[in-house]
Write a protein that holds these residues in place. Structure first.
Motif, PDB file in Angstrom:
ATOM      1  N   LEU A 117       1.068  12.146  -7.266  1.00 41.27           N
ATOM      2  CA  LEU A 117      -0.284  12.432  -6.758  1.00 41.27           C
ATOM      3  C   LEU A 117      -1.353  11.230  -7.196  1.00 41.27           C
ATOM      4  O   LEU A 117      -1.441  10.690  -8.331  1.00 41.27           O
ATOM      5  N   LEU A 118      -2.036  10.599  -6.134  1.00 38.83           N
ATOM      6  CA  LEU A 118      -3.257   9.762  -6.335  1.00 38.83           C
ATOM      7  C   LEU A 118      -4.560  10.603  -6.551  1.00 38.83           C
ATOM      8  O   LEU A 118      -4.735  11.045  -5.278  1.00 38.83           O
ATOM      9  N   VAL A 119      -5.578  10.175  -7.244  1.00 37.82           N
ATOM     10  CA  VAL A 119      -6.547  10.570  -7.051  1.00 37.82           C
ATOM     11  C   VAL A 119      -7.574   9.510  -6.765  1.00 37.82           C
ATOM     12  O   VAL A 119      -7.865   8.620  -7.695  1.00 37.82           O
ATOM     13  N   ARG A 120      -8.314   9.356  -5.680  1.00 40.03           N
ATOM     14  CA  ARG A 120      -9.323   8.349  -5.436  1.00 40.03           C
ATOM     15  C   ARG A 120     -10.498   8.806  -5.827  1.00 40.03           C
ATOM     16  O   ARG A 120     -10.957   9.812  -5.746  1.00 40.03           O
ATOM     17  N   GLY A 121     -11.248   7.808  -6.714  1.00 40.60           N
ATOM     18  CA  GLY A 121     -12.264   8.259  -7.335  1.00 40.60           C
ATOM     19  C   GLY A 121     -12.158   8.829  -8.605  1.00 40.60           C
ATOM     20  O   GLY A 121     -12.697  10.030  -9.157  1.00 40.60           O
ATOM     21  N   GLY A 122     -10.954   8.349  -9.342  1.00 43.58           N
ATOM     22  CA  GLY A 122     -10.674   8.857 -10.630  1.00 43.58           C
ATOM     23  C   GLY A 122     -11.586   9.150 -11.853  1.00 43.58           C
ATOM     24  O   GLY A 122     -11.395   9.974 -12.645  1.00 43.58           O
ATOM     25  N   THR A 123     -12.638   8.268 -11.637  1.00 48.66           N
ATOM     26  CA  THR A 123     -13.625   8.096 -12.965  1.00 48.66           C
ATOM     27  C   THR A 123     -14.576   9.329 -12.744  1.00 48.66           C
ATOM     28  O   THR A 123     -15.330   9.615 -13.702  1.00 48.66           O
ATOM     29  N   SER A 124     -14.677   9.868 -11.509  1.00 51.73           N
ATOM     30  CA  SER A 124     -15.597  10.929 -11.494  1.00 51.73           C
ATOM     31  C   SER A 124     -15.333  11.956 -12.339  1.00 51.73           C
ATOM     32  O   SER A 124     -14.419  12.302 -12.690  1.00 51.73           O
ATOM     33  N   GLY A 125     -16.364  13.032 -12.261  1.00 54.03           N
ATOM     34  CA  GLY A 125     -16.213  14.341 -13.045  1.00 54.03           C
ATOM     35  C   GLY A 125     -14.985  15.257 -12.212  1.00 54.03           C
ATOM     36  O   GLY A 125     -14.238  15.705 -13.003  1.00 54.03           O
ATOM     37  N   VAL A 126     -14.913  15.059 -10.890  1.00 50.31           N
ATOM     38  CA  VAL A 126     -13.701  16.043 -10.211  1.00 50.31           C
ATOM     39  C   VAL A 126     -12.691  14.970 -10.313  1.00 50.31           C
ATOM     40  O   VAL A 126     -11.456  15.721 -10.593  1.00 50.31           O
ATOM     41  N   GLY A 127     -12.688  13.957 -10.397  1.00 46.83           N
ATOM     42  CA  GLY A 127     -11.304  13.047 -10.485  1.00 46.83           C
ATOM     43  C   GLY A 127     -10.859  13.350 -12.010  1.00 46.83           C
ATOM     44  O   GLY A 127      -9.550  13.719 -12.009  1.00 46.83           O
ATOM     45  N   VAL A 128     -11.443  13.308 -13.087  1.00 43.13           N
ATOM     46  CA  VAL A 128     -10.869  13.780 -14.430  1.00 43.13           C
ATOM     47  C   VAL A 128     -10.414  15.044 -14.656  1.00 43.13           C
ATOM     48  O   VAL A 128      -9.430  15.278 -15.030  1.00 43.13           O
ATOM     49  N   ALA A 129     -11.167  16.243 -13.885  1.00 43.60           N
ATOM     50  CA  ALA A 129     -10.897  17.397 -13.995  1.00 43.60           C
ATOM     51  C   ALA A 129      -9.497  17.741 -12.989  1.00 43.60           C
ATOM     52  O   ALA A 129      -8.626  18.153 -13.712  1.00 43.60           O
ATOM     53  N   ALA A 130      -9.229  16.995 -11.832  1.00 40.06           N
ATOM     54  CA  ALA A 130      -7.955  16.962 -11.424  1.00 40.06           C
ATOM     55  C   ALA A 130      -6.972  16.408 -12.088  1.00 40.06           C
ATOM     56  O   ALA A 130      -5.852  17.099 -11.901  1.00 40.06           O
ATOM     57  N   ALA A 131      -7.034  15.418 -12.789  1.00 39.51           N
ATOM     58  CA  ALA A 131      -5.859  14.842 -13.663  1.00 39.51           C
ATOM     59  C   ALA A 131      -5.424  16.075 -14.612  1.00 39.51           C
ATOM     60  O   ALA A 131      -4.546  16.264 -14.972  1.00 39.51           O
ATOM     61  N   LYS A 132      -6.457  16.625 -15.247  1.00 43.01           N
ATOM     62  CA  LYS A 132      -6.072  17.640 -16.226  1.00 43.01           C
ATOM     63  C   LYS A 132      -5.718  19.044 -15.690  1.00 43.01           C
ATOM     64  O   LYS A 132      -4.383  19.361 -16.273  1.00 43.01           O
ATOM     65  N   LEU A 133      -6.094  19.217 -14.539  1.00 38.18           N
ATOM     66  CA  LEU A 133      -5.729  20.717 -14.004  1.00 38.18           C
ATOM     67  C   LEU A 133      -4.251  20.189 -13.426  1.00 38.18           C
ATOM     68  O   LEU A 133      -3.358  21.063 -13.367  1.00 38.18           O
ATOM     69  N   ALA A 134      -4.188  19.054 -12.854  1.00 37.31           N
ATOM     70  CA  ALA A 134      -2.834  18.989 -12.016  1.00 37.31           C
ATOM     71  C   ALA A 134      -1.665  18.938 -13.047  1.00 37.31           C
ATOM     72  O   ALA A 134      -0.347  19.340 -12.785  1.00 37.31           O
ATOM     73  N   HIS A 135      -1.658  18.347 -14.139  1.00 39.30           N
ATOM     74  CA  HIS A 135      -0.525  18.244 -15.186  1.00 39.30           C
ATOM     75  C   HIS A 135      -0.630  19.612 -15.620  1.00 39.30           C
ATOM     76  O   HIS A 135       0.582  20.059 -16.104  1.00 39.30           O
ATOM     77  N   ALA A 136      -1.409  20.802 -15.809  1.00 34.84           N
ATOM     78  CA  ALA A 136      -1.337  22.216 -16.034  1.00 34.84           C
ATOM     79  C   ALA A 136      -0.689  22.917 -14.994  1.00 34.84           C
ATOM     80  O   ALA A 136      -0.017  23.875 -15.332  1.00 34.84           O
ATOM     81  N   MET A 137      -0.671  22.422 -13.815  1.00 36.31           N
ATOM     82  CA  MET A 137      -0.312  23.027 -12.683  1.00 36.31           C
ATOM     83  C   MET A 137       1.036  22.903 -12.230  1.00 36.31           C
ATOM     84  O   MET A 137       1.790  23.758 -11.725  1.00 36.31           O
ATOM     85  N   ALA A 138       1.597  21.656 -12.390  1.00 34.97           N
ATOM     86  CA  ALA A 138       2.853  21.237 -12.130  1.00 34.97           C
ATOM     87  C   ALA A 138       3.401  19.949 -12.859  1.00 34.97           C
ATOM     88  O   ALA A 138       2.479  19.145 -13.299  1.00 34.97           O
ATOM     89  N   ASP A 139       4.699  19.686 -12.794  1.00 26.62           N
ATOM     90  CA  ASP A 139       5.255  18.499 -13.533  1.00 26.62           C
ATOM     91  C   ASP A 139       4.997  17.324 -12.742  1.00 26.62           C
ATOM     92  O   ASP A 139       6.043  17.104 -11.830  1.00 26.62           O
ATOM     93  N   VAL A 140       3.828  16.854 -12.618  1.00 27.00           N
ATOM     94  CA  VAL A 140       3.525  15.743 -11.588  1.00 27.00           C
ATOM     95  C   VAL A 140       3.137  14.359 -12.374  1.00 27.00           C
ATOM     96  O   VAL A 140       2.925  14.185 -13.408  1.00 27.00           O
ATOM     97  N   THR A 141       3.212  13.359 -11.520  1.00 24.93           N
ATOM     98  CA  THR A 141       2.733  12.111 -11.986  1.00 24.93           C
ATOM     99  C   THR A 141       1.356  11.936 -11.363  1.00 24.93           C
ATOM    100  O   THR A 141       1.134  11.900 -10.148  1.00 24.93           O
ATOM    101  N   VAL A 142       0.149  11.559 -12.339  1.00 30.60           N
ATOM    102  CA  VAL A 142      -1.030  11.425 -11.533  1.00 30.60           C
ATOM    103  C   VAL A 142      -1.566   9.884 -11.660  1.00 30.60           C
ATOM    104  O   VAL A 142      -1.665   9.322 -12.785  1.00 30.60           O
TER     105      VAL A 142
END
Length: 316
Positions: free
Chosen positions: A146-171
């Motif tokens: 998974l690539l998150v463009r805009g990773g330093t944003s609030g939504v970007g940081v939230a996505a990293a945390k949630l993605a790892h909780a939702m599936a075994d993925v590399t972010v």
């Protein structure tokens, strides 16, 4: 009540601390005592005059958490109930949450049960709901890149945390400032790539792309998809609102997909599922910065600065 009022668009100095009348309850609307509110890039854009539909003077603020103080729906929204509210043109068509109290249509108020402190709960509504909805739309599977463009944003940081909780993925996060690499990895990202002027400085490809920069980078994101990949255009951090001169036949690779998520389409069950995920997986939703309501200018200055990282919350 104390409120932060914008009488005309401009720099953070136009955010004025003022005493204004507390809103009067009217049929179909209830009054919330605001305990906290997230500060969003869209509010910065509105303050700068980049939201043509917004008339001034206006109290900004598209999200809030707090308690019901006066209700016109006592069964669902009893006085004292903890609630969240976001979107629905709050802070745009009518006065928003940059105040001690906000008057909101009942349909846009959502009762919640949570043990999160106010600062953490205030980080959730717009930011984590947006990330969660977008990730659901990306249909994450174990092993995905998974690539998150805009990773330093609030939504970007939230996505990293949630993605790892939702599936075994590399972010992987994108950033224009590689000096933030350590911060990004501490926030939950596994890798970081640089981007410049809307282009990724890598030939790597990904199974899923959460594009928070938005229309300004969607075409480039599509070129970095693996077969069967999905791009979700779920932000407008690039300051471009629409896709122009976009030919889907030529721009979307065969067997790949383009989707989006709009946080204004609020579903109560999705909110409840999100809060349950945060609690069950013990996800740290603490904001990176908090400010008092009287220091809203500083919150805006920080969010718009090169030092900005993650979610900013202002407490009452």
């Amino acid at each position: 009540m104390q409120a932060v009022v914008v009488r005309h668009p401009g720099e953070p100095a136009v955010l004025e601390n003022m005493t204004v009348p507390t809103p009067k309850v009217k049929p179909g609307w209830s009054l919330i005592q605001v305990k906290g509110r997230g500060v969003n890039h869209s509010e910065v854009f509105t303050r700068e005059g980049k939201s043509p539909s917004v008339a001034f003077p206006r109290i900004l603020g598209i999200e809030a958490v707090g308690t019901i103080t006066e209700s016109t729906a006592a069964t669902r929204l009893p006085v004292g109930q903890t609630v969240i509210t976001f979107m629905g043109e709050m802070g745009r068509a009518y006065d928003g949450s940059y105040a001690e109290y906000v008057l909101v249509p009942n349909a846009q108020i959502f009762p919640v049960t949570t043990e999160l402190p106010w600062a953490s709960l205030a980080a959730v509504p717009e930011t984590y709901y947006t990330a969660y909805g977008a990730l659901l739309g990306l249909r994450l599977q174990a092993g995905d890149q998974l690539l998150v463009r805009g990773g330093t944003s609030g939504v970007g940081v939230a996505a990293a945390k949630l993605a790892h909780a939702m599936a075994d993925v590399t972010v992987t996060a994108t950033t224009r400032q590689l000096g933030k690499t350590d911060q990004l990895k501490a926030a939950g990202f596994d890798a970081v790539v640089e981007e410049r002027e809307g282009q990724l400085l890598t030939s790597a490809t990904f199974d899923r792309v959460l594009d928070l920069i938005g229309p300004a980078t969607v075409a480039d994101s599509l070129t970095h998809l693996n077969p069967g990949g999905i791009v979700s255009s779920t932000g407008q951090l690039g300051g471009q609102w629409t896709l122009t001169d976009f030919d889907p036949i030529m721009r979307i690779p065969n067997d790949c997909y383009l989707t989006s998520f709009y946080s204004g389409d609020v579903q109560v069950t999705r909110i409840q599922n999100l809060l349950q995920l945060i609690a069950s997986q013990d996800i740290d939703v603490t904001p990176v910065k908090t400010f008092p309501l009287s220091d809203m200018r500083a919150a805006h200055e920080y969010l718009a600065s090169h030092h900005s990282f993650g979610k900013v919350v202002v407490l009452s």
